[in-house]
Scaffold this motif. Structure first.
Motif, PDB file in Angstrom:
ATOM      1  N   GLU A  64       0.828  -1.208   0.000  1.00 16.68           N
ATOM      2  CA  GLU A  64       0.000   0.000   0.000  1.00 16.68           C
ATOM      3  C   GLU A  64       0.863   1.257   0.000  1.00 16.68           C
ATOM      4  O   GLU A  64       0.494   2.288  -0.592  1.00 16.68           O
ATOM      5  CB  GLU A  64      -0.931   0.007   1.211  1.00 16.68           C
ATOM      6  N   ALA A  65       2.031   1.175   0.657  1.00 13.94           N
ATOM      7  CA  ALA A  65       2.933   2.322   0.750  1.00 13.94           C
ATOM      8  C   ALA A  65       3.726   2.554  -0.531  1.00 13.94           C
ATOM      9  O   ALA A  65       4.450   3.546  -0.639  1.00 13.94           O
ATOM     10  CB  ALA A  65       3.889   2.127   1.923  1.00 13.94           C
ATOM     11  N   GLY A  66       3.600   1.638  -1.487  1.00 15.89           N
ATOM     12  CA  GLY A  66       4.262   1.823  -2.771  1.00 15.89           C
ATOM     13  C   GLY A  66       5.574   1.094  -2.941  1.00 15.89           C
ATOM     14  O   GLY A  66       6.278   1.326  -3.934  1.00 15.89           O
ATOM     15  N   THR A  67       5.936   0.220  -1.999  1.00 18.32           N
ATOM     16  CA  THR A  67       7.167  -0.564  -2.146  1.00 18.32           C
ATOM     17  C   THR A  67       7.052  -1.466  -3.368  1.00 18.32           C
ATOM     18  O   THR A  67       6.035  -2.146  -3.545  1.00 18.32           O
ATOM     19  CB  THR A  67       7.419  -1.426  -0.894  1.00 18.32           C
ATOM     20  N   ALA A  68       8.063  -1.477  -4.198  1.00 19.22           N
ATOM     21  CA  ALA A  68       8.041  -2.274  -5.425  1.00 19.22           C
ATOM     22  C   ALA A  68       7.994  -3.762  -5.084  1.00 19.22           C
ATOM     23  O   ALA A  68       8.872  -4.258  -4.362  1.00 19.22           O
ATOM     24  CB  ALA A  68       9.263  -1.964  -6.273  1.00 19.22           C
ATOM     25  N   PRO A  69       7.005  -4.475  -5.587  1.00 15.83           N
ATOM     26  CA  PRO A  69       6.911  -5.905  -5.278  1.00 15.83           C
ATOM     27  C   PRO A  69       7.827  -6.748  -6.159  1.00 15.83           C
ATOM     28  O   PRO A  69       8.190  -6.345  -7.273  1.00 15.83           O
ATOM     29  CB  PRO A  69       5.445  -6.215  -5.578  1.00 15.83           C
ATOM     30  N   TRP A  70       8.212  -7.903  -5.650  1.00 13.74           N
ATOM     31  CA  TRP A  70       8.889  -8.909  -6.446  1.00 13.74           C
ATOM     32  C   TRP A  70       7.865  -9.995  -6.766  1.00 13.74           C
ATOM     33  O   TRP A  70       6.756  -9.996  -6.218  1.00 13.74           O
ATOM     34  CB  TRP A  70      10.082  -9.498  -5.678  1.00 13.74           C
ATOM     35  N   VAL A  71       8.230 -10.923  -7.621  1.00 12.26           N
ATOM     36  CA  VAL A  71       7.300 -11.980  -8.034  1.00 12.26           C
ATOM     37  C   VAL A  71       7.987 -13.337  -7.912  1.00 12.26           C
ATOM     38  O   VAL A  71       9.135 -13.507  -8.333  1.00 12.26           O
ATOM     39  CB  VAL A  71       6.823 -11.770  -9.488  1.00 12.26           C
ATOM     40  N   ALA A  72       7.276 -14.307  -7.314  1.00 13.72           N
ATOM     41  CA  ALA A  72       7.814 -15.664  -7.139  1.00 13.72           C
ATOM     42  C   ALA A  72       6.769 -16.681  -7.570  1.00 13.72           C
ATOM     43  O   ALA A  72       5.564 -16.418  -7.530  1.00 13.72           O
ATOM     44  CB  ALA A  72       8.202 -15.902  -5.682  1.00 13.72           C
ATOM     45  N   ALA A  73       7.242 -17.841  -7.976  1.00 11.92           N
ATOM     46  CA  ALA A  73       6.347 -18.941  -8.327  1.00 11.92           C
ATOM     47  C   ALA A  73       6.101 -19.785  -7.081  1.00 11.92           C
ATOM     48  O   ALA A  73       7.023 -20.050  -6.304  1.00 11.92           O
ATOM     49  CB  ALA A  73       6.957 -19.803  -9.431  1.00 11.92           C
ATOM     50  N   ALA A  74       4.857 -20.194  -6.886  1.00 13.68           N
ATOM     51  CA  ALA A  74       4.539 -21.086  -5.773  1.00 13.68           C
ATOM     52  C   ALA A  74       5.225 -22.424  -6.004  1.00 13.68           C
ATOM     53  O   ALA A  74       5.372 -22.873  -7.140  1.00 13.68           O
ATOM     54  CB  ALA A  74       3.033 -21.279  -5.663  1.00 13.68           C
ATOM     55  N   VAL A  75       5.649 -23.053  -4.928  1.00 17.07           N
ATOM     56  CA  VAL A  75       6.310 -24.354  -5.023  1.00 17.07           C
ATOM     57  C   VAL A  75       5.585 -25.332  -4.115  1.00 17.07           C
ATOM     58  O   VAL A  75       4.890 -24.944  -3.184  1.00 17.07           O
ATOM     59  CB  VAL A  75       7.790 -24.267  -4.621  1.00 17.07           C
ATOM     60  N   SER A  76       5.766 -26.634  -4.374  1.00 16.78           N
ATOM     61  CA  SER A  76       5.031 -27.650  -3.619  1.00 16.78           C
ATOM     62  C   SER A  76       5.923 -28.457  -2.692  1.00 16.78           C
ATOM     63  O   SER A  76       5.541 -29.522  -2.231  1.00 16.78           O
ATOM     64  CB  SER A  76       4.313 -28.600  -4.590  1.00 16.78           C
ATOM     65  N   ASP A  77       7.116 -27.941  -2.417  1.00 15.49           N
ATOM     66  CA  ASP A  77       8.068 -28.664  -1.570  1.00 15.49           C
ATOM     67  C   ASP A  77       7.960 -28.165  -0.135  1.00 15.49           C
ATOM     68  O   ASP A  77       8.322 -27.030   0.173  1.00 15.49           O
ATOM     69  CB  ASP A  77       9.485 -28.461  -2.107  1.00 15.49           C
ATOM     70  N   ASP A  78       7.467 -29.033   0.753  1.00 13.88           N
ATOM     71  CA  ASP A  78       7.325 -28.656   2.159  1.00 13.88           C
ATOM     72  C   ASP A  78       8.659 -28.406   2.844  1.00 13.88           C
ATOM     73  O   ASP A  78       8.732 -27.704   3.849  1.00 13.88           O
ATOM     74  CB  ASP A  78       6.577 -29.749   2.929  1.00 13.88           C
TER      75      ASP A  78
END
Length: 404
Positions: free
Chosen positions: A141-155
């Motif tokens: 909300e404050a405008g911090t640039a987001p990064w992007v990650a892929a979900a993984v299925s490894d516990d």
């Protein structure tokens, strides 16, 4: 966090072990008679290979999508639009919102996921974008640039790879959510599971293992007429004309455990099994989309068993969690391959262990997860029933579904 469960099957309980022994004995006694059935070992081997290929294909598609979305954030207008959507909704249908080359890249990834999971081409887009953790909301909300990650299925994951708008990879801890906001590219588990269970029912029926949803009414009298009235289950005749008896879940709870922050809610389903009116083993998959977190008591009032479809007044329930890399078509074939070796011996035979044995050992790393099982559920069952492995409970009651 979603419920996490040990993959090793092990000993369930003393009572369960007795039932398992009975099941194994019955299975061995009739296996030679099932020459027309698919070979269980071959089906399991195929499913094991499929699981590895499916996991690789789904992971690759999500990774490609994550990198594409990360690079797209360099577009200020799109960045702002996506931020607003992520703050407004728990899951954003990112493929549907995208335009131009990004849309084409995400659509291609979507197609790869649908194909890898053995789903119908009509399933549509499965890719979703969500904020990795609620604690990241203020920074976004404050405008911090987001990064992007892929979900993984490894516990057992220790690090998470996230990408910035320049395509640079950053390693994050999987145990603790970062302060920087991270968009997670994931599969719409509820949509995939609903489509997957339809595929499983289709494959079960094709293989000769009757299968339907818990709300499907047995309107035909042919199979019931083949069974003498004295051997028909109580209430079966009335159910054919006035409705049917069912078992309704009034509450369900799964125990606590911790998983990486990058994982979203659970996708829980159950395989209800027993002998149909025709004496054949049947499996009825039931989706449980409301179960998302461990340690929460859910009160769904959901129908679990339709007793008008069963010969005996007993059925088994195996609860599973799907983590995203299951090929439903091959899983159904593997389960059917073993169940077709079990025939009606004039008495109820527990089927929990047979279903678990149908799942290849290589699948017991993360997906699908064995959550819990309940033996010998009866039409009259009422109250709180704890699972065989002590990982959760269901509160159930008989419920009559009246026809109009």
């Amino acid at each position: 966090m979603r419920p996490r469960h040990t993959r090793r099957r092990g000993t369930l309980t003393a009572t369960a072990a007795t039932l398992v022994a009975l099941c194994a004995a019955q299975t061995l006694s009739v296996a030679s008679a099932a020459t027309a059935a698919p070979t269980p070992d071959r089906a399991a081997a195929t499913a094991a290979h499929s699981r590895t290929a499916t996991q690789a294909a789904v992971t690759s598609a999500q990774e490609r999508a994550a990198k594409a979305v990360a690079r797209s954030l360099g577009d200020a207008a799109w960045n702002k639009s996506l931020r607003a959507a992520a703050l407004k909704s728990a899951e954003v249908p990112v493929t549907e919102r995208a335009t131009g080359s990004l849309k084409a890249q995400l659509a291609a990834a979507d197609q790869d996921i649908v194909k890898a999971k053995g789903l119908s081409a009509k399933t549509g887009s499965l890719l979703r974008l969500r904020l990795g953790d609620a604690s990241m909301r203020a920074a976004l909300e404050a405008g911090t640039a987001p990064w992007v990650a892929a979900a993984v299925s490894d516990d057992d994951l220790t690090t998470v790879t996230a990408y910035d708008s320049q395509g640079v990879a950053h390693q994050l801890s999987a145990d603790k959510a970062p302060t920087r906001p991270v968009y997670v590219i994931d599969v719409d588990g509820d949509k995939a599971l609903a489509a997957g269970l339809d595929v499983m029912r289709e494959e079960f029926n094709k293989a000769g293992v009757p299968s339907a949803g818990p709300g499907a009414v047995n309107t035909t009298s042919q199979s019931q007429a083949q069974i003498p009235a004295a051997k028909q289950p109580a209430g079966a005749a009335a159910a054919a004309t006035a409705g049917y008896w069912s078992t309704k879940i009034t509450a369900v709870h799964l125990n606590n455990d911790e998983e990486p922050w990058i994982k979203g809610g659970a996708e829980i389903y159950s395989l209800v099994s027993g002998f149909g009116l025709d004496g054949k083993v049947r499996v009825d998959p039931v989706t449980m989309p409301y179960i998302k977190d461990d340690g929460v008591v859910y009160r769904p009032n959901q129908l679990l068993v339709n007793w008008s479809s069963y010969k005996y007044n007993l059925a088994d329930v195996v609860m599973m969690e799907e983590d995203g890399s299951t090929n439903y078509r091959d899983l159904a074939k593997a389960v059917a391959g073993i169940l077709l070796t079990i025939t009606d011996q004039g008495a109820y035979i527990p089927l929990v262990n047979a279903i678990l044995d149908a799942i290849p050992d290589s699948w017991w790393t993360d997906d699908p997860d064995y959550v819990e099982s309940w033996y010998t559920l009866a039409q009259q069952s009422k109250g709180t029933l704890y699972g065989a492995r002590g990982n959760g409970y269901m509160t159930v009651e008989p419920y009559f579904v009246q026809q109009f």
